[in-house]
Design a protein around this motif. Structure first.
Motif, short mmCIF file in Angstrom:
data_model
loop_
_atom_site.label_atom_id
_atom_site.label_comp_id
_atom_site.label_asym_id
_atom_site.label_seq_id
_atom_site.Cartn_x
_atom_site.Cartn_y
_atom_site.Cartn_z
N THR A 174 -6.45 -7.09 65.52
CA THR A 174 -6.30 -7.14 64.07
C THR A 174 -7.61 -7.57 63.41
O THR A 174 -8.02 -7.00 62.39
N LEU A 175 -8.28 -8.55 64.00
CA LEU A 175 -9.58 -8.99 63.47
C LEU A 175 -10.62 -7.88 63.57
O LEU A 175 -11.41 -7.66 62.65
N ALA A 176 -10.64 -7.17 64.69
CA ALA A 176 -11.59 -6.06 64.87
C ALA A 176 -11.37 -4.99 63.81
O ALA A 176 -12.33 -4.46 63.23
N THR A 217 -6.53 -3.09 78.16
CA THR A 217 -5.19 -3.32 78.71
C THR A 217 -4.44 -4.17 77.70
O THR A 217 -4.99 -4.57 76.67
N GLU A 218 -3.21 -4.49 78.02
CA GLU A 218 -2.43 -5.36 77.13
C GLU A 218 -3.13 -6.70 76.94
O GLU A 218 -3.08 -7.30 75.86
N ASP A 219 -3.83 -7.16 77.98
CA ASP A 219 -4.45 -8.48 77.96
C ASP A 219 -5.97 -8.46 77.79
O ASP A 219 -6.62 -9.48 77.99
N GLN A 220 -6.54 -7.31 77.42
CA GLN A 220 -8.01 -7.24 77.30
C GLN A 220 -8.42 -6.25 76.22
O GLN A 220 -7.84 -5.19 76.07
N ILE A 221 -9.47 -6.65 75.49
CA ILE A 221 -10.05 -5.79 74.46
C ILE A 221 -11.56 -5.87 74.56
O ILE A 221 -12.13 -6.93 74.86
N ALA A 222 -12.21 -4.74 74.35
CA ALA A 222 -13.68 -4.68 74.34
C ALA A 222 -14.10 -4.18 72.97
O ALA A 222 -13.44 -3.31 72.39
N MET A 223 -15.18 -4.74 72.44
CA MET A 223 -15.65 -4.31 71.12
C MET A 223 -17.16 -4.44 71.01
O MET A 223 -17.80 -5.09 71.82
N TRP A 282 -30.42 -8.47 65.61
CA TRP A 282 -31.34 -8.06 66.66
C TRP A 282 -30.86 -6.86 67.45
O TRP A 282 -31.65 -6.07 67.93
N ARG A 283 -29.53 -6.74 67.59
CA ARG A 283 -28.98 -5.65 68.42
C ARG A 283 -27.47 -5.61 68.26
O ARG A 283 -26.90 -6.44 67.58
N THR A 284 -26.84 -4.68 68.93
CA THR A 284 -25.39 -4.62 68.98
C THR A 284 -24.94 -5.35 70.25
O THR A 284 -25.47 -5.12 71.33
N TYR A 285 -23.98 -6.24 70.09
CA TYR A 285 -23.48 -7.04 71.20
C TYR A 285 -22.14 -6.50 71.67
O TYR A 285 -21.31 -6.10 70.86
N SER A 286 -21.95 -6.49 72.97
CA SER A 286 -20.69 -6.07 73.57
C SER A 286 -19.86 -7.32 73.83
O SER A 286 -20.33 -8.23 74.52
N LEU A 287 -18.67 -7.36 73.26
CA LEU A 287 -17.78 -8.50 73.46
C LEU A 287 -16.52 -8.04 74.16
O LEU A 287 -15.97 -6.98 73.84
N THR A 288 -16.07 -8.83 75.10
CA THR A 288 -14.81 -8.60 75.76
C THR A 288 -14.02 -9.90 75.68
O THR A 288 -14.54 -10.97 75.98
N LEU A 289 -12.78 -9.78 75.24
CA LEU A 289 -11.87 -10.92 75.23
C LEU A 289 -10.70 -10.55 76.12
O LEU A 289 -10.17 -9.44 76.03
N HIS A 335 -1.86 -16.59 83.46
CA HIS A 335 -1.78 -17.49 84.62
C HIS A 335 -2.32 -18.88 84.30
O HIS A 335 -1.68 -19.88 84.59
N ASP A 336 -3.51 -18.92 83.69
CA ASP A 336 -4.09 -20.24 83.36
C ASP A 336 -4.14 -20.48 81.85
O ASP A 336 -4.77 -21.43 81.40
N GLU A 337 -3.46 -19.62 81.08
CA GLU A 337 -3.34 -19.77 79.63
C GLU A 337 -4.70 -19.94 78.95
O GLU A 337 -4.90 -20.85 78.15
N THR A 338 -5.62 -19.04 79.28
CA THR A 338 -6.97 -19.10 78.74
C THR A 338 -7.35 -17.77 78.11
O THR A 338 -7.14 -16.72 78.69
N LEU A 339 -7.91 -17.86 76.91
CA LEU A 339 -8.49 -16.70 76.25
C LEU A 339 -9.97 -16.74 76.56
O LEU A 339 -10.68 -17.65 76.14
N ARG A 340 -10.42 -15.76 77.36
CA ARG A 340 -11.82 -15.73 77.79
C ARG A 340 -12.60 -14.76 76.92
O ARG A 340 -12.14 -13.67 76.62
N LEU A 341 -13.80 -15.17 76.57
CA LEU A 341 -14.70 -14.32 75.79
C LEU A 341 -16.02 -14.22 76.53
O LEU A 341 -16.55 -15.23 76.99
N ILE A 342 -16.52 -12.99 76.63
CA ILE A 342 -17.90 -12.80 77.07
C ILE A 342 -18.58 -11.89 76.05
O ILE A 342 -18.00 -10.93 75.56
#
Length: 167
Positions: free
Chosen positions: A21-23, A34-40, A46-53, A58-65
């Motif tokens: 929704t934010l994207a 997937t249901e549990d992953q989004i890439a944007m 400086w550039r375009t950044y690739s983000l994956t959340l 299992h460990d109740e964590t929202l990971r961002l790279i």
């Protein structure tokens, strides 16, 4: 109007639904992997950044790279690692690492939502903004160390000056 008022109540929304929704709101290119992953892709100065959340139930964590391609010369890797340590000393909302095999500079963070906690749209928006801001802040320093043969101690001053210059 707050972001959470703009969207459905996030109390019962899947974290990746909130990210999607934010994207859409920010008009970022995205792919619901997937249901549990989004890439944007998020455009920076400086550039375009690739983000994956990714949500890990299992460990109740929202990971961002947040990544960007970077291929520093081998002879500069020790200085780049020194700079990474200096950068990480200045930030509290994540950390940089360099993935040599993939040739990627990576900003990563994990938001722990244990016990059934939920993240608000504002929290997730701030998480994404923090990743892009950190990448933008330190990008010139990474370039100086890699390509201008500057020592990490000098390059970090560019990032520090940049932060103060945009207050």
């Amino acid at each position: 109007m707050a972001l959470s008022e703009t969207y459905l109540s996030s109390d019962e929304m899947h974290p990746i639904d909130i990210v999607e929704t934010l994207a859409e709101h920010h008009e970022w290119e995205f792919d619901r992997v997937t249901e549990d992953q989004i890439a944007m892709a998020v455009e920076g100065q400086w550039r375009t950044y690739s983000l994956t959340l990714a949500w890990s139930p299992h460990d109740e964590t929202l990971r961002l790279i947040c990544t960007f391609e970077m291929e520093p010369p081998t002879r500069r890797m020790a200085e780049l690692h020194d700079l990474l340590n200096r950068c990480n000393d200045l930030v509290w909302t994540g950390a940089f690492t360099y993935w040599a095999e993939q040739k990627l500079m990576v900003w990563r963070y994990g938001l722990l939502l244990a016990g059934g906690q939920t993240a608000s749209a504002e929290q997730i928006d701030r998480l994404i903004a923090s990743a892009v801001t950190a990448s933008e802040r330190f990008y010139p320093a990474f370039q100086m160390v890699s390509w201008a043969d500057r020592p990490a101690a000098d390059a970090i001053n560019v990032a520090i000056a940049e932060a103060y210059g945009r207050a």
